[in-house]
Write an enzyme that holds these catalytic residues in place. Sequence first.
Site, PDB file in Angstrom:
ATOM      1  N   GLU A  30       5.947 -25.733 -54.521  1.00 27.66           N
ATOM      2  CA  GLU A  30       6.189 -25.650 -53.078  1.00 27.66           C
ATOM      3  C   GLU A  30       7.483 -24.938 -52.749  1.00 27.66           C
ATOM      4  OE1 GLU A  30       6.629 -26.415 -48.849  1.00 27.66           O
ATOM      5  OE2 GLU A  30       8.119 -26.891 -50.340  1.00 27.66           O
ATOM      6  N   ASP A  31       8.537 -25.203 -53.532  1.00 26.83           N
ATOM      7  CA  ASP A  31       9.797 -24.513 -53.249  1.00 26.83           C
ATOM      8  C   ASP A  31      10.404 -23.998 -54.544  1.00 26.83           C
ATOM      9  OD1 ASP A  31      11.659 -23.422 -51.609  1.00 26.83           O
ATOM     10  OD2 ASP A  31      12.724 -25.280 -51.158  1.00 26.83           O
ATOM     11  N   HIS A  53       9.791 -31.921 -52.471  1.00 25.32           N
ATOM     12  CA  HIS A  53       9.324 -30.969 -51.452  1.00 25.32           C
ATOM     13  C   HIS A  53      10.332 -29.810 -51.441  1.00 25.32           C
ATOM     14  CE1 HIS A  53       7.427 -30.941 -47.090  1.00 25.32           C
ATOM     15  NE2 HIS A  53       7.310 -29.778 -47.694  1.00 25.32           N
ATOM     16  N   ILE A  78      13.798 -27.755 -51.893  1.00 25.41           N
ATOM     17  CA  ILE A  78      14.956 -27.926 -52.787  1.00 25.41           C
ATOM     18  C   ILE A  78      16.021 -26.869 -52.462  1.00 25.41           C
ATOM     19  CG2 ILE A  78      13.639 -28.959 -54.678  1.00 25.41           C
ATOM     20  CD1 ILE A  78      13.619 -26.259 -56.077  1.00 25.41           C
ATOM     21  N   ASN A  88      11.314 -31.579 -44.469  1.00 27.01           N
ATOM     22  CA  ASN A  88      10.492 -30.542 -45.093  1.00 27.01           C
ATOM     23  C   ASN A  88      11.343 -29.716 -46.042  1.00 27.01           C
ATOM     24  OD1 ASN A  88       9.145 -27.936 -45.450  1.00 27.01           O
ATOM     25  ND2 ASN A  88       7.629 -28.752 -44.037  1.00 27.01           N
ATOM     26  N   ASP A  89      12.338 -28.993 -45.498  1.00 29.94           N
ATOM     27  CA  ASP A  89      13.147 -28.115 -46.354  1.00 29.94           C
ATOM     28  C   ASP A  89      14.621 -28.379 -46.113  1.00 29.94           C
ATOM     29  OD1 ASP A  89      13.593 -26.196 -48.279  1.00 29.94           O
ATOM     30  OD2 ASP A  89      13.351 -24.503 -46.917  1.00 29.94           O
ATOM     31  N   ASN A  98      10.070 -25.363 -40.433  1.00 29.07           N
ATOM     32  CA  ASN A  98       9.599 -25.433 -41.814  1.00 29.07           C
ATOM     33  C   ASN A  98      10.709 -24.982 -42.758  1.00 29.07           C
ATOM     34  OD1 ASN A  98       8.084 -25.295 -44.188  1.00 29.07           O
ATOM     35  ND2 ASN A  98       6.239 -24.708 -43.122  1.00 29.07           N
TER      36      ASN A  98
END
Length: 312
Positions: free
Chosen positions: A53-54, A115, A117, A168-169, A224
């Site tokens: 995801e990241d 999620h 990072i 989220n981020d 996001n």
Amino acid sequence: MAKLTVLTLMGLGLALFRDHRSSYEERLNAFREVKPVELPNCNFVKGVEAGSEDIEILPNGLAFISSGLKYPGIKSFEPDKPGKILLMDLNEEDPAVLELKITGSKSDLSSFNPHGISTFTDEDNAVYLLVVNHPDFKSTVEVFKFQEEEKSLLHQKTIRHKLLPSLNDIVAVGPEHFYATNDHYFIDPYLQSWEMYLGLAWSYVVYYSPDEVRVAAEGFDFANGINISPDGKYVYISELLAHKIHVYEKHANWTLTLLKVLRIQNILTEEPKVKLVYAENGTVLQGCSVASVYKGKLLIGTVYHKALYCEL
Ligand SMILES: *[C@@H]1O[C@H](CO)[C@@H](O)[C@H](O)[C@H]1NC(C)=O
């Protein structure tokens, strides 16, 4: 007469619902067709099967990848396994990933659900990895110190706060200092889906430090990704359902002022405002969430699927 009025009202209700639904579909880009744009030399990253995801790449070419995200309504290929942080050395010819061991006081590893990072490197070159975590679908930020020799992450701290309800981020600006996006205002999944469906745009961004926590920007239709310019002067926030990137100036007191809003439009036409370097309709990669560049190569990650490494 009364019947007619009821029918009219029902008709009006239905029309409003239809209208709302079509704008919802537009916000989700549900019917956009994707014309492929290919790159010459792409390979799947070995060892990434259940998400990336990241991705965060250090200046020396070491890449951290968060893998195995479980998120309401999103597919998982490993629903019963905890998530993990993978390490990849982009200086290698055919880089593979290895799973970083987690050491220290972090006891509830079975619910680790990483999620977004971000890394922070201090003046002594110590590297901190800040990780948005969703144990039991709650939101925390885990602070780790990267132990390069041991290939492990030493857990330092778990951060929880009422202004960090639906993270989220994250972008780190110190070992325990960061900006983070809340993709929803509510914590409850039922209220979250109404919030999103109605397009309330109550999503917001928080500045966190041990001394001070405050809302830094608000009014987003699903905030996001968040990132900072290499010189540290600007903060970028992507507003998913409005298809916009907001550019902020960061002040010495950590407040943000909006400089401009980039609307991502005409990306598939002859005169795009943004250059499209790679596009694909889901046969190769599903649910892309991140892309990062290192020395002319592009590493692309996904929410729950594989990762791809391409020459630009
Ligand atoms: C922070 O700094 C900016 C720019 O110098 C200033 O305009 C603003 O009033 C300051 N805000 C606070 C809360 O101190």
